[in-house]
Design a protein around this motif. Structure first.
Motif, PDB file in Angstrom:
ATOM      1  N   TRP A 155       0.833  -1.207   0.000  1.00  0.00           N
ATOM      2  CA  TRP A 155       0.000   0.000   0.000  1.00  0.00           C
ATOM      3  C   TRP A 155       0.869   1.260   0.000  1.00  0.00           C
ATOM      4  O   TRP A 155       0.561   2.239  -0.690  1.00  0.00           O
ATOM      5  N   GLU A 156       1.984   1.221   0.750  1.00  0.00           N
ATOM      6  CA  GLU A 156       2.877   2.366   0.832  1.00  0.00           C
ATOM      7  C   GLU A 156       3.754   2.503  -0.415  1.00  0.00           C
ATOM      8  O   GLU A 156       4.272   3.577  -0.697  1.00  0.00           O
ATOM      9  N   SER A 157       3.923   1.408  -1.160  1.00  0.00           N
ATOM     10  CA  SER A 157       4.770   1.419  -2.352  1.00  0.00           C
ATOM     11  C   SER A 157       4.012   1.873  -3.596  1.00  0.00           C
ATOM     12  O   SER A 157       4.621   2.338  -4.569  1.00  0.00           O
ATOM     13  N   GLN A 158       2.707   1.712  -3.603  1.00  0.00           N
ATOM     14  CA  GLN A 158       1.903   1.980  -4.798  1.00  0.00           C
ATOM     15  C   GLN A 158       2.083   3.392  -5.356  1.00  0.00           C
ATOM     16  O   GLN A 158       2.167   3.568  -6.583  1.00  0.00           O
ATOM     17  N   PRO A 159       2.174   4.457  -4.515  1.00  0.00           N
ATOM     18  CA  PRO A 159       2.354   5.793  -5.091  1.00  0.00           C
ATOM     19  C   PRO A 159       3.640   5.944  -5.896  1.00  0.00           C
ATOM     20  O   PRO A 159       3.679   6.715  -6.864  1.00  0.00           O
ATOM     21  N   PHE A 160       4.689   5.228  -5.537  1.00  0.00           N
ATOM     22  CA  PHE A 160       5.954   5.300  -6.271  1.00  0.00           C
ATOM     23  C   PHE A 160       5.786   4.787  -7.693  1.00  0.00           C
ATOM     24  O   PHE A 160       6.368   5.330  -8.645  1.00  0.00           O
ATOM     25  N   TYR A 161       4.984   3.730  -7.849  1.00  0.00           N
ATOM     26  CA  TYR A 161       4.820   3.116  -9.163  1.00  0.00           C
ATOM     27  C   TYR A 161       3.701   3.739  -9.987  1.00  0.00           C
ATOM     28  O   TYR A 161       3.658   3.545 -11.208  1.00  0.00           O
ATOM     29  N   CYS A 162       2.767   4.432  -9.310  1.00  0.00           N
ATOM     30  CA  CYS A 162       1.629   5.044 -10.027  1.00  0.00           C
ATOM     31  C   CYS A 162       0.893   4.008 -10.876  1.00  0.00           C
ATOM     32  O   CYS A 162       0.469   4.280 -12.002  1.00  0.00           O
ATOM     33  N   ARG A 163       0.772   2.818 -10.339  1.00  0.00           N
ATOM     34  CA  ARG A 163       0.023   1.733 -10.964  1.00  0.00           C
ATOM     35  C   ARG A 163      -0.906   1.142  -9.922  1.00  0.00           C
ATOM     36  O   ARG A 163      -0.706   1.322  -8.726  1.00  0.00           O
ATOM     37  N   SER A 164      -1.921   0.424 -10.384  1.00  0.00           N
ATOM     38  CA  SER A 164      -2.867  -0.163  -9.446  1.00  0.00           C
ATOM     39  C   SER A 164      -2.188  -1.255  -8.625  1.00  0.00           C
ATOM     40  O   SER A 164      -1.148  -1.812  -9.013  1.00  0.00           O
ATOM     41  N   HIS A 165      -2.801  -1.566  -7.487  1.00  0.00           N
ATOM     42  CA  HIS A 165      -2.274  -2.656  -6.664  1.00  0.00           C
ATOM     43  C   HIS A 165      -2.260  -3.966  -7.447  1.00  0.00           C
ATOM     44  O   HIS A 165      -1.326  -4.761  -7.339  1.00  0.00           O
ATOM     45  N   ALA A 166      -3.293  -4.180  -8.244  1.00  0.00           N
ATOM     46  CA  ALA A 166      -3.379  -5.416  -9.014  1.00  0.00           C
ATOM     47  C   ALA A 166      -2.291  -5.478 -10.081  1.00  0.00           C
ATOM     48  O   ALA A 166      -1.740  -6.557 -10.350  1.00  0.00           O
ATOM     49  N   GLU A 167      -1.961  -4.346 -10.693  1.00  0.00           N
ATOM     50  CA  GLU A 167      -0.917  -4.361 -11.716  1.00  0.00           C
ATOM     51  C   GLU A 167       0.440  -4.672 -11.097  1.00  0.00           C
ATOM     52  O   GLU A 167       1.242  -5.429 -11.674  1.00  0.00           O
TER      53      GLU A 167
END
Length: 344
Positions: A155-167
């Motif tokens: 959850w904390e990493s998702q903003p770095f990737y700017c992709r959905s959790h599922a992706e």
């Protein structure tokens, strides 16, 4: 505890030893969020994750698992992977840097699974670039080796990737997520992946005592975290970058990484001969400001290191308040300076 009741569906019976509509519905929500066929919830993510690695290894007929030497599984679980689950580590990369695909290519022995931690907390909550994750996934597919993520902080990493959790989760054959870190739950995590893997992990969970008679308080707190905090993760990340930039301008302070890649980063400063924990307690007693539960190990004499994590309690604090608190910590270290041996 009374407030958590609002997150439990009306008229739903409590779970019972890993079964029931409440638990099953929650597990399906997590599986859907991560784009995986199935998920299993448990009070201990360490148990679920190591169980998944054991299942993958048994299927491959290889008990060796590729791990970074500073990952949580290797460094912080009292060797449970070996002592409880019978796995053996093959070290992936060097202690103070992220592992790369070249490190995996250098391992020529057969592997039961390959594991990455997202983010790798012990070296500053660092994350691989997206292209590097894709390259890892492709290499694992080419070698027919399961690719697992210790994604406790997905959850904390998702903003770095700017992709959905599922992706993000889609690059991995299985992954573990936590509900008590950034989401603020009481405890617990989930292991997501193929249905047959999840069913075998359930058996291991029972063997290890992880199928408790009642789990609904943990589920309620996880639901609260998903509803209240999941969408705020980008704000935590942005706040971390602002705070890190301000601290990096202080004399004698080094921030790692700069800028932060998740909602947490490491701060290294000169200890001036003082004890970092004692100085932090001095600051806390005076101002109520709390930095960390315990300092991190520092490889260099005369330097102290700790982690700053931005979650909900840090959001009201201004950049000035936090930098002033670190200045006070530096002053407390000077005041705590120990006399040199033999000094009058």
């Amino acid at each position: 505890m009374a407030g958590l009741a609002a997150y439990l569906p009306d008229g739903t019976a409590a779970d019972h030893y890993g079964g029931g509509a409440l638990l099953e519905g929650f597990e399906q929500r997590i599986a859907d969020l991560l784009g995986k066929p199935a998920a299993v919830f448990g009070p201990s993510g360490k148990m679920l994750q190591n169980a998944a690695l054991r299942v993958w290894a048994d299927r491959a007929g290889q008990r060796s698992v590729a791990l970074h030497p500073q990952c949580h599984i290797a460094a912080d679980e009292a060797d449970a992977y070996r002592e409880v689950f019978g796995l053996e580590p093959v070290w992936l990369g060097e202690r103070e840097r992220l592992p790369g695909t070249a490190d995996l290519e250098a391992i020529i022995s057969p592997l039961g699974a390959v594991t990455l931690e997202l983010p790798l907390r012990n070296i500053g909550c660092r994350l691989h670039p997206w292209g590097e994750l894709e390259a890892f996934a492709a290499l694992c597919r080419a070698r027919s080796v399961p690719f697992h993520a210790d994604a406790a902080r997905l959850w904390e990493s998702q903003p770095f990737y700017c992709r959905s959790h599922a992706e993000i989760a889609g690059l991995f054959d299985s992954l573990y997520v936590s509900f008590y870190k950034g989401l603020g739950g009481l405890a617990g995590g989930a292991l997501a992946g193929p249905e047959d893997l999840v069913e075998e992990v359930r058996i291991w969970q029972q063997r290890c005592g992880g199928r408790l008679r009642r789990l609904f308080p943990y589920i309620a707190s996880a639901l609260q975290g998903l509803d209240q905090r999941l969408e705020r993760m980008p704000l935590y990340h942005e706040k971390a970058k602002v705070i890190a930039a301000a601290l990096a301008r202080l004399p004698g302070v080094v921030v790692t990484p700069d800028p932060p890649q998740a909602n947490a980063f490491h701060v290294t400063l000169e200890t001036a001969g003082g004890d970092l924990m004692e100085a932090a307690l001095d600051v806390a007693a005076e101002s109520g400001f709390w930095f960390f539960d315990e300092p991190l190990e520092s490889p260099d004499e005369g330097l102290g290191r700790f982690e700053i994590t931005i979650r909900e309690s840090a959001m009201p604090l201004s950049e000035t308040e936090i930098t002033e608190a670190v200045r006070h910590l530096q002053q407390a270290l000077v005041q705590r300076r120990r006399p040199a041996p033999g000094a009058a």
